[in-house]
Write a protein that holds these residues in place. Structure first.
Motif, PDB file in Angstrom:
ATOM      1  N   PHE A  38     -16.290 -38.925  -2.943  1.00  0.00           N
ATOM      2  CA  PHE A  38     -15.059 -39.033  -3.652  1.00  0.00           C
ATOM      3  C   PHE A  38     -15.310 -38.537  -5.165  1.00  0.00           C
ATOM      4  CE2 PHE A  38     -12.981 -42.104  -0.630  1.00  0.00           C
ATOM      5  CZ  PHE A  38     -12.201 -41.005  -0.039  1.00  0.00           C
ATOM      6  N   CYS A  39     -16.803 -38.401  -5.542  1.00  0.00           N
ATOM      7  CA  CYS A  39     -17.306 -38.362  -6.414  1.00  0.00           C
ATOM      8  C   CYS A  39     -17.251 -37.142  -6.887  1.00  0.00           C
ATOM      9  CB  CYS A  39     -18.859 -38.985  -6.834  1.00  0.00           C
ATOM     10  SG  CYS A  39     -19.564 -38.569  -8.441  1.00  0.00           S
ATOM     11  N   ALA A  40     -17.666 -36.323  -5.768  1.00  0.00           N
ATOM     12  CA  ALA A  40     -17.729 -34.323  -5.734  1.00  0.00           C
ATOM     13  C   ALA A  40     -16.217 -34.149  -5.941  1.00  0.00           C
ATOM     14  CB  ALA A  40     -17.942 -34.035  -5.151  1.00  0.00           C
ATOM     15  N   ILE A  41     -15.313 -34.273  -5.063  1.00  0.00           N
ATOM     16  CA  ILE A  41     -13.667 -34.605  -5.277  1.00  0.00           C
ATOM     17  C   ILE A  41     -13.321 -34.282  -6.918  1.00  0.00           C
ATOM     18  CG2 ILE A  41     -11.494 -34.805  -4.833  1.00  0.00           C
ATOM     19  CD1 ILE A  41     -12.610 -35.452  -1.729  1.00  0.00           C
ATOM     20  N   PHE A  42     -13.606 -36.066  -7.390  1.00  0.00           N
ATOM     21  CA  PHE A  42     -13.147 -36.003  -9.114  1.00  0.00           C
ATOM     22  C   PHE A  42     -13.573 -35.323  -9.840  1.00  0.00           C
ATOM     23  CE2 PHE A  42     -11.443 -40.336  -7.467  1.00  0.00           C
ATOM     24  CZ  PHE A  42     -10.412 -39.828  -8.331  1.00  0.00           C
ATOM     25  N   GLY A  43     -14.847 -34.757  -9.354  1.00  0.00           N
ATOM     26  CA  GLY A  43     -15.970 -33.782 -10.102  1.00  0.00           C
ATOM     27  C   GLY A  43     -14.906 -32.152 -10.266  1.00  0.00           C
ATOM     28  N   MET A  44     -14.834 -31.998  -8.995  1.00  0.00           N
ATOM     29  CA  MET A  44     -14.043 -30.886  -8.604  1.00  0.00           C
ATOM     30  C   MET A  44     -12.592 -30.980  -9.946  1.00  0.00           C
ATOM     31  SD  MET A  44     -14.734 -29.417  -5.050  1.00  0.00           S
ATOM     32  CE  MET A  44     -14.725 -30.826  -4.634  1.00  0.00           C
ATOM     33  N   ILE A  45     -11.630 -31.968  -9.000  1.00  0.00           N
ATOM     34  CA  ILE A  45     -10.154 -32.416 -10.611  1.00  0.00           C
ATOM     35  C   ILE A  45     -10.834 -32.359 -11.338  1.00  0.00           C
ATOM     36  CG2 ILE A  45      -8.774 -34.015 -10.801  1.00  0.00           C
ATOM     37  CD1 ILE A  45      -9.270 -34.705  -7.760  1.00  0.00           C
ATOM     38  N   CYS A  46     -11.762 -33.247 -12.240  1.00  0.00           N
ATOM     39  CA  CYS A  46     -12.010 -32.607 -13.640  1.00  0.00           C
ATOM     40  C   CYS A  46     -11.749 -31.554 -14.043  1.00  0.00           C
ATOM     41  CB  CYS A  46     -13.367 -33.757 -14.021  1.00  0.00           C
ATOM     42  SG  CYS A  46     -13.291 -33.883 -16.225  1.00  0.00           S
ATOM     43  N   LEU A  47     -13.006 -30.405 -13.391  1.00  0.00           N
ATOM     44  CA  LEU A  47     -12.987 -29.209 -13.694  1.00  0.00           C
ATOM     45  C   LEU A  47     -11.832 -28.517 -13.424  1.00  0.00           C
ATOM     46  CD1 LEU A  47     -14.614 -27.106 -14.344  1.00  0.00           C
ATOM     47  CD2 LEU A  47     -15.940 -26.588 -12.258  1.00  0.00           C
ATOM     48  N   ALA A  48     -11.107 -28.737 -12.381  1.00  0.00           N
ATOM     49  CA  ALA A  48     -10.041 -27.944 -12.332  1.00  0.00           C
ATOM     50  C   ALA A  48      -8.896 -28.333 -13.675  1.00  0.00           C
ATOM     51  CB  ALA A  48      -8.825 -28.156 -11.026  1.00  0.00           C
ATOM     52  N   GLN A  49      -8.639 -29.501 -14.365  1.00  0.00           N
ATOM     53  CA  GLN A  49      -7.838 -29.928 -15.384  1.00  0.00           C
ATOM     54  C   GLN A  49      -8.087 -28.781 -16.271  1.00  0.00           C
ATOM     55  OE1 GLN A  49      -5.361 -31.187 -15.308  1.00  0.00           O
ATOM     56  NE2 GLN A  49      -5.090 -31.810 -12.881  1.00  0.00           N
ATOM     57  N   PHE A  50      -9.702 -29.062 -16.621  1.00  0.00           N
ATOM     58  CA  PHE A  50     -10.583 -29.110 -18.083  1.00  0.00           C
ATOM     59  C   PHE A  50      -9.783 -27.431 -18.049  1.00  0.00           C
ATOM     60  CE2 PHE A  50     -13.589 -26.866 -20.389  1.00  0.00           C
ATOM     61  CZ  PHE A  50     -13.856 -27.285 -21.888  1.00  0.00           C
ATOM     62  N   ILE A  51      -9.677 -26.372 -16.597  1.00  0.00           N
ATOM     63  CA  ILE A  51      -9.521 -25.244 -17.091  1.00  0.00           C
ATOM     64  C   ILE A  51      -8.065 -25.096 -16.921  1.00  0.00           C
ATOM     65  CG2 ILE A  51      -8.970 -23.291 -15.102  1.00  0.00           C
ATOM     66  CD1 ILE A  51     -11.880 -23.395 -14.112  1.00  0.00           C
ATOM     67  N   GLN A  52      -7.633 -25.426 -16.778  1.00  0.00           N
ATOM     68  CA  GLN A  52      -5.772 -26.010 -16.752  1.00  0.00           C
ATOM     69  C   GLN A  52      -4.912 -26.049 -18.677  1.00  0.00           C
ATOM     70  OE1 GLN A  52      -3.633 -27.876 -14.128  1.00  0.00           O
ATOM     71  NE2 GLN A  52      -4.262 -26.115 -11.857  1.00  0.00           N
ATOM     72  N   MET A  53      -5.902 -27.520 -18.785  1.00  0.00           N
ATOM     73  CA  MET A  53      -6.043 -27.308 -20.243  1.00  0.00           C
ATOM     74  C   MET A  53      -6.326 -26.214 -21.338  1.00  0.00           C
ATOM     75  SD  MET A  53      -8.096 -30.328 -22.213  1.00  0.00           S
ATOM     76  CE  MET A  53      -9.586 -29.113 -22.041  1.00  0.00           C
ATOM     77  N   LEU A  54      -7.668 -25.399 -20.862  1.00  0.00           N
ATOM     78  CA  LEU A  54      -7.505 -24.738 -21.599  1.00  0.00           C
ATOM     79  C   LEU A  54      -6.311 -23.091 -21.209  1.00  0.00           C
ATOM     80  CD1 LEU A  54     -11.293 -24.631 -21.414  1.00  0.00           C
ATOM     81  CD2 LEU A  54     -10.192 -25.021 -23.263  1.00  0.00           C
TER      82      LEU A  54
END
Length: 76
Positions: A38-54
């Motif tokens: 779950f920690c790895a999944i949230f890390g990937m979600i965080c990275l995906a959200q950061f890319i979409q934010m940019l």
């Protein structure tokens, strides 16, 4: 917390025959592998959200979502 026969409370810090799972605070033993997944999944979600934010330039919403996902990864 377990109560002994003489009425004294026993705080269980680890699983032993004297302190079964029912005596722990949570009442169950957390699965370490699931926590890592779950920690790895949230890390990937965080990275995906950061890319979409940019990409979409949604700064205020993006920052809130990235900080939320990052705090889940950190564990706060």
């Amino acid at each position: 917390m377990l109560i002994t026969r003489d009425g004294a409370p026993v705080v269980c810090t680890e699983l032993t025959p004297e302190c079964p799972i029912e005596g722990t605070i949570y009442g169950y033993a957390p699965n370490f592998a699931a926590n890592i997944a779950f920690c790895a999944i949230f890390g990937m979600i965080c990275l995906a959200q950061f890319i979409q934010m940019l990409k979409w330039r949604m700064w205020s919403f993006g920052i809130a979502v990235v900080l939320g996902a990052l705090s889940e990864v950190i564990g706060k």
